[in-house]
Write a protein that holds these residues in place. Structure first.
Motif, short mmCIF file in Angstrom:
data_model
loop_
_atom_site.label_atom_id
_atom_site.label_comp_id
_atom_site.label_asym_id
_atom_site.label_seq_id
_atom_site.Cartn_x
_atom_site.Cartn_y
_atom_site.Cartn_z
N LEU A 106 23.64 21.52 -3.42
CA LEU A 106 25.03 21.27 -3.04
C LEU A 106 25.91 21.38 -4.28
CD1 LEU A 106 24.45 18.26 -0.62
CD2 LEU A 106 24.26 20.72 -0.18
N GLN A 107 26.99 22.18 -4.17
CA GLN A 107 27.82 22.49 -5.34
C GLN A 107 29.20 22.94 -4.90
OE1 GLN A 107 26.34 26.55 -6.93
NE2 GLN A 107 24.74 25.83 -5.51
N GLU A 108 30.17 22.81 -5.80
CA GLU A 108 31.52 23.27 -5.51
C GLU A 108 31.57 24.80 -5.48
OE1 GLU A 108 33.48 23.31 -10.01
OE2 GLU A 108 33.64 21.49 -8.80
N MET A 109 32.59 25.32 -4.81
CA MET A 109 32.85 26.75 -4.75
C MET A 109 34.31 26.99 -5.09
SD MET A 109 29.92 28.33 -3.86
CE MET A 109 30.29 29.83 -2.96
N TYR A 110 34.73 28.28 -5.12
CA TYR A 110 36.06 28.59 -5.61
C TYR A 110 36.78 29.63 -4.74
CZ TYR A 110 33.64 26.56 -9.59
OH TYR A 110 32.88 25.74 -10.39
N GLN A 111 38.10 29.43 -4.60
CA GLN A 111 38.99 30.47 -4.09
C GLN A 111 39.63 31.15 -5.29
OE1 GLN A 111 41.93 28.86 -1.46
NE2 GLN A 111 40.46 28.23 0.11
N TYR A 117 7.65 23.48 -1.16
CA TYR A 117 7.43 23.85 -2.56
C TYR A 117 8.60 24.62 -3.16
CZ TYR A 117 2.69 22.54 -1.34
OH TYR A 117 1.59 21.84 -0.90
N THR A 118 9.55 25.06 -2.32
CA THR A 118 10.62 25.94 -2.77
C THR A 118 11.94 25.19 -2.89
OG1 THR A 118 9.55 27.87 -1.74
CG2 THR A 118 11.91 28.04 -2.20
N PHE A 119 12.62 25.37 -4.03
CA PHE A 119 13.90 24.74 -4.31
C PHE A 119 14.91 25.80 -4.72
CE2 PHE A 119 10.89 21.36 -4.77
CZ PHE A 119 11.56 20.18 -4.47
N ARG A 120 16.16 25.60 -4.32
CA ARG A 120 17.24 26.48 -4.78
C ARG A 120 17.75 26.03 -6.14
NH1 ARG A 120 19.32 30.35 -1.78
NH2 ARG A 120 19.01 30.35 0.47
N THR A 121 18.16 27.03 -6.96
CA THR A 121 18.88 26.72 -8.19
C THR A 121 20.27 27.35 -8.18
OG1 THR A 121 18.01 28.64 -9.40
CG2 THR A 121 16.71 26.61 -9.45
N GLY A 122 20.63 28.02 -7.08
CA GLY A 122 21.94 28.62 -6.91
C GLY A 122 22.49 28.32 -5.53
N ARG A 123 23.58 29.00 -5.19
CA ARG A 123 24.18 28.77 -3.88
C ARG A 123 23.49 29.64 -2.83
NH1 ARG A 123 24.63 34.12 -4.09
NH2 ARG A 123 26.55 35.01 -3.31
N GLN A 124 23.89 29.51 -1.57
CA GLN A 124 23.33 30.32 -0.50
C GLN A 124 24.45 30.89 0.36
OE1 GLN A 124 21.34 26.61 1.09
NE2 GLN A 124 21.79 27.61 3.06
N SER A 125 24.09 31.81 1.24
CA SER A 125 25.09 32.54 2.02
C SER A 125 25.98 31.61 2.83
CB SER A 125 24.39 33.54 2.95
OG SER A 125 23.72 34.54 2.21
N ALA A 126 25.41 30.55 3.38
CA ALA A 126 26.21 29.64 4.20
C ALA A 126 27.34 29.01 3.40
CB ALA A 126 25.33 28.55 4.80
N GLN A 127 27.12 28.78 2.11
CA GLN A 127 28.18 28.23 1.27
C GLN A 127 29.27 29.27 1.01
OE1 GLN A 127 24.95 26.97 -1.22
NE2 GLN A 127 25.88 24.96 -1.54
N ALA A 169 32.09 20.34 -3.03
CA ALA A 169 30.74 20.63 -2.54
C ALA A 169 30.54 20.19 -1.10
CB ALA A 169 29.71 19.97 -3.45
N ASP A 170 31.06 19.02 -0.74
CA ASP A 170 30.82 18.52 0.62
C ASP A 170 31.58 19.32 1.68
OD1 ASP A 170 33.36 17.63 -0.02
OD2 ASP A 170 32.99 15.52 0.48
N ALA A 171 32.63 20.03 1.26
CA ALA A 171 33.40 20.83 2.22
C ALA A 171 32.70 22.12 2.60
CB ALA A 171 34.79 21.14 1.65
N VAL A 172 31.74 22.56 1.80
CA VAL A 172 31.03 23.82 2.06
C VAL A 172 29.52 23.61 2.13
CG1 VAL A 172 32.83 25.30 1.13
CG2 VAL A 172 31.11 24.36 -0.41
N ALA A 173 29.07 22.37 2.29
CA ALA A 173 27.64 22.10 2.36
C ALA A 173 27.05 22.77 3.61
CB ALA A 173 27.38 20.60 2.42
N PRO A 174 25.95 23.50 3.48
CA PRO A 174 25.34 24.14 4.64
C PRO A 174 24.70 23.13 5.57
CG PRO A 174 23.93 24.39 2.72
CD PRO A 174 25.20 23.75 2.24
N ALA A 175 24.62 23.49 6.84
CA ALA A 175 23.89 22.63 7.78
C ALA A 175 22.46 22.48 7.30
CB ALA A 175 23.93 23.24 9.18
#
Length: 402
Positions: A368-373, A155-165, A393-399
């Motif tokens: 799944l989303q892009e991130m930034y340096q 029932y739970t969905f993310r709308t943001g990123r997570q620590s693994a990303q 996004a695929d380079a930082v996708a969590p397991a």
């Protein structure tokens, strides 16, 4: 409405969180008039948005709400309706306290609410997710980053990123870390513990030795903990911190020489923290979830203009609220008020958000989303972020969880 099952067309910016209020039969309520998304949509839906309006994470809650409101207005062309269903929003303040949030969730669910959104605090999100599963209601979790939220229930969905990303993005700054020692310096709460677990799972899997230095949330004097970091003699320090004590923590780290002696990687927080690092900014490698100048697309432009037009400032968690609105509109459009149908409508859903193309992973509902340096550069008497590189996004996708 601009949403389809697999694609959000054009510059769709979205929106808000709402609470399902019980009404007379035939107008709104738990599952509306229709079942299993059969096209018999309810005339009204109320969505409950539970987030921090006061308390230590109030600024994060404000950013989320700014994005949510701007997105809802845009996605519904200013009508507040989705395919003839009027969206009512009930905003509630959890003060950053899980018990308060649970009581609010129970009250809303008791009133017939079947969609909840929000949560800046990981502890709050975990508690509300449990209520969502127990009561079989949809929960669109907000900026809360703990990895345990991903895959916690259907029932739970993310709308943001997570620590693994975050951690995976930190890893993109590094060369081979086999045999090197990484200290995780974090708060002893769900967010900090989640970051510790992510570093152990991601960088530890690459051969790093991981040692945590966790600090209680009510601590205001950080000198002893900075000294503890130095005593550990690490090759790298990964800092995971949030909230009002950030400035004092970084001051202690700088004064004790941690930033002079050891490479430090951390997440770039919201704009209020840009001045907290001082001249040490150039010594820190920043991973970043969002700042207004990072993405270059029409959706981000629309969100920035809408938030600024309403008197706000786009910031770290503004796109999380915007994403929540897009996902909410998708769920309402395809689900006709039925929770199972709304879940099906969101699993595998791809859309254009402020950060570009995003996908709700079907198996565990990670986003799944892009991130930034990013680096901080001097700008007059302060500092501003500057994009170094966009991490796909695929380079930082969590397991995948589960």
């Amino acid at each position: 409405m601009r949403v389809t099952k697999k694609l959000l067309l054009g510059a769709v910016a979205t929106t808000a969180a709402f609470a399902l209020a019980a009404c007379a039969p035939g107008t709104t309520g738990g599952n509306g008039d229709g079942g299993e998304g059969d096209g018999n949509a309810p005339s009204e839906i109320t969505v409950g948005v539970i987030t921090s309006e006061t308390g230590p994470l109030a600024s994060y809650g404000e950013q989320y709400l700014d994005g949510f409101k701007a997105g809802l207005d845009y996605a519904t062309d200013g009508t507040g309706e989705v395919d003839g269903t009027t969206i009512n929003v009930e905003y509630r303040d959890d003060t950053g306290d899980p018990d308060t949030a649970v009581n609010i969730a129970k009250e809303l669910i008791g009133d017939g609410v079947t969609i909840l959104a929000g949560s800046a605090s990981s502890g709050v999100a975990l508690a509300v997710a449990e209520q969502a599963a127990q009561n079989q209601v949809l929960f669109l979790s907000g900026p809360a980053a703990a990895d345990a939220i991903t895959g916690i229930n259907e029932y739970t969905f993310r709308t943001g990123r997570q620590s693994a990303q975050d951690v995976a993005t930190a890893g993109t700054f590094l060369d081979d870390i086999e045999g090197q020692k990484v200290v995780v310096f974090a708060q002893n709460n769900a967010f900090g513990q989640g970051n510790q677990a992510a570093v152990e799972a991601i960088l530890g899997a690459q051969g790093a030795e991981v040692e945590p230095v966790l600090v209680a949330e009510d601590v205001t004097e950080f000198t002893p903990f900075a000294q503890q970091v130095l005593a550990a003699d690490p090759d790298l320090v990964f800092v995971a911190w949030a909230g009002a004590t950030s400035g004092a923590m970084w001051q202690a780290m700088s004064q004790q020489g941690v930033l002079d002696d050891i490479p430090v990687v951390t997440g770039l927080g919201d704009a209020a923290t840009f001045g907290a690092y001082g001249e040490a900014s150039e010594q820190i490698s920043f991973l970043n979830h969002y700042f207004a100048g990072a993405p270059d697309n029409d959706v981000n432009t629309a969100m920035v203009e809408a938030v600024e037009g309403a008197g706000g400032t786009p910031d770290l968690f503004t796109p999380d609220g915007f994403n929540a609105a897009i996902m909410l509109v998708q769920a309402i459009s395809e689900g006709d008020g039925d929770v199972d149908a709304m879940i099906a409508a969101l699993e595998g859903f791809s859309f254009d958000g402020p950060k570009g193309s995003l996908t709700v992973r079907e198996g565990d509902h990670a986003l799944l989303q892009e991130m930034y340096q990013v680096r901080l550069v001097a700008d007059g008497s302060g500092f501003v972020p500057e994009l170094i590189e966009t991490v796909p996004a695929d380079a930082v996708a969590p397991a995948e969880a589960g």
